[in-house]
Design a protein around this motif. Sequence first.
Motif, PDB file in Angstrom:
ATOM      1  N   ASP A 173       0.829  -1.207   0.000  1.00 22.18           N
ATOM      2  CA  ASP A 173       0.000   0.000   0.000  1.00 22.18           C
ATOM      3  C   ASP A 173       0.864   1.257   0.000  1.00 22.18           C
ATOM      4  O   ASP A 173       2.006   1.249   0.500  1.00 22.18           O
ATOM      5  CB  ASP A 173      -0.911   0.041   1.237  1.00 22.18           C
ATOM      6  CG  ASP A 173      -2.075  -0.923   1.131  1.00 22.18           C
ATOM      7  OD1 ASP A 173      -2.258  -1.533   0.054  1.00 22.18           O
ATOM      8  OD2 ASP A 173      -2.808  -1.083   2.134  1.00 22.18           O
ATOM      9  N   PHE A 189      -5.528   6.682   2.432  1.00 19.63           N
ATOM     10  CA  PHE A 189      -6.128   6.345   1.153  1.00 19.63           C
ATOM     11  C   PHE A 189      -5.717   7.403   0.139  1.00 19.63           C
ATOM     12  O   PHE A 189      -5.698   8.597   0.464  1.00 19.63           O
ATOM     13  CB  PHE A 189      -7.661   6.301   1.293  1.00 19.63           C
ATOM     14  CG  PHE A 189      -8.344   5.564   0.189  1.00 19.63           C
ATOM     15  CD1 PHE A 189      -8.385   4.184   0.167  1.00 19.63           C
ATOM     16  CD2 PHE A 189      -8.970   6.248  -0.842  1.00 19.63           C
ATOM     17  CE1 PHE A 189      -9.026   3.499  -0.850  1.00 19.63           C
ATOM     18  CE2 PHE A 189      -9.612   5.579  -1.867  1.00 19.63           C
ATOM     19  CZ  PHE A 189      -9.641   4.190  -1.869  1.00 19.63           C
ATOM     20  N   ASN A 304      -4.508   0.570  -1.681  1.00 21.26           N
ATOM     21  CA  ASN A 304      -5.265   1.668  -1.070  1.00 21.26           C
ATOM     22  C   ASN A 304      -5.265   2.894  -1.973  1.00 21.26           C
ATOM     23  O   ASN A 304      -5.247   4.029  -1.503  1.00 21.26           O
ATOM     24  CB  ASN A 304      -4.696   2.020   0.300  1.00 21.26           C
ATOM     25  CG  ASN A 304      -3.267   2.559   0.221  1.00 21.26           C
ATOM     26  OD1 ASN A 304      -2.541   2.297  -0.748  1.00 21.26           O
ATOM     27  ND2 ASN A 304      -2.862   3.328   1.234  1.00 21.26           N
ATOM     28  N   ILE A 342      -9.800  -1.847   4.236  1.00 23.57           N
ATOM     29  CA  ILE A 342     -10.308  -2.025   2.880  1.00 23.57           C
ATOM     30  C   ILE A 342     -10.695  -3.488   2.686  1.00 23.57           C
ATOM     31  O   ILE A 342      -9.869  -4.389   2.871  1.00 23.57           O
ATOM     32  CB  ILE A 342      -9.252  -1.619   1.833  1.00 23.57           C
ATOM     33  CG1 ILE A 342      -8.966  -0.119   1.944  1.00 23.57           C
ATOM     34  CG2 ILE A 342      -9.723  -1.981   0.423  1.00 23.57           C
ATOM     35  CD1 ILE A 342      -7.812   0.341   1.074  1.00 23.57           C
TER      36      ILE A 342
END
Length: 476
Positions: A173, A189, A304, A342
């Motif tokens: 991520d 995010f 993400n 997520i």
Amino acid sequence: MAAAALSRFLPATSRVTLVESDDIGTVGVGEATIPQIRLFNSSLGVEEGAFLATTQGTIKLGIEFVGWTGPDSRYTHAFGAIGRGLGLLPFHHYWLRQQTGSLWDYSVAAAAAKAGRFAPDPGRPELPTGLTWAYQFDAGLYAGLLRGQAEARRVTRVEGEVATVTRDPLSGDVTALVLNDGRQIAGDFFIDCSGFRGLLVGEAMGVPFDDWSRWLPCDRALAVPSEAIRPILPLTRATARTAGWQWRIPLRHRTGNGLVFCSAYLNEDAATAELLRGLDAPALAEPRLLRFTTGRRTDAWAGNCVALGLASGFLEPLESTSLHLVQSGIARLLQFWPGERIAPADRDAFNRETAREWASIRDFLVLHYHANARAEPFWQACRAVPLPDQLAAKLDLFRAHGRIVREGDELFTEVGWLQVMLGQGVLPASYHPLADAPSAEDLASFLDAQRRHVSAVVGRMPSHEQFLRTETRDLS
């Protein structure tokens, strides 16, 4: 668009940071839209008159296609309804049975565009007009309007260029953006709006790109503004050229123009000359070249990070879908907005829906290239390309008995497909047999009443320019 929407709909506890640089230019050719943009503006509380005044905007009732089946050919993909259905069948089957006049005689939007008129007119409940509209506007001014909204809702704007992307070594991520001056912007995010480069999803996360140039071979665009033209017609124009097509988008202060072309059949110098020859008013700058490959990232959401706009892919602006794909991506992201963690199921559903939407729009664009009757080598090659399976099935269905099936929630409606297929010479062998139910006299009366209704609606409209002056009089 993303920052304005997130700041409007996310909980107040969420913090949104927008990283952008004034030193990085924008593509800036997305000036024509489809009617869904009105929903986006409304959701943000943007009033139409203020929007038109701020963005030098005009009304768009459809796209006029010129020269796609020959030098003198012309048809309109108009917004809204065409005629009214009867019983179980949509209108076009009854028109196909009798073929009285042009199909577009039964479209309020097409008739108003041709007459250079516009005003909102819902009609009566028992006799609606089916009228809807979109806009043509200065994309840079629109971005400024949305920036003001986003910052007013506590979006933090950071000026700077992203140098590198930091990722978690275990999950992959994104953890932070490192700017070229050393600052780090951490987050939970990330939304990649970095254009063709795809800085996060493409370069950092390595999501592959699915190349669709076998179906849509144009790979260059030249864009140039020209002086404003009068009268300002409420439609965009797409004119077929030697190895591509030319757009014309009328704004109040200037006209947006461009040529989308295939470099395998037309070099850049010849394309520039063709574009400038086709202008309706003197150019205001030198043409600017854009290189692109049609297609999309195989996943718009990876880890993400979600890609929007050009970072997620590119479909040429033949049907003005570029900004809509941003809008629908934002709406889908809000629908699947993650919680503290997520969920892979959410991410997978987002990607499946995105893939379906892009493929359906791609097929609609391919239809324009496939169903042409031009003699140039480029256009001959387009006719020879094997079609995507769903598009081939849709054309076969229509050619048999004029039937059009809308797959799920695909963007373009049956009326949109109908106009492009008929406009480009795809003709059905027959119509639905149930259309034989009315007598010839009843059918003639039915069609005549609808033509008179369209004429009456358009007749009570002011000119497009008069509407713009009235709508924005106190706001300019």
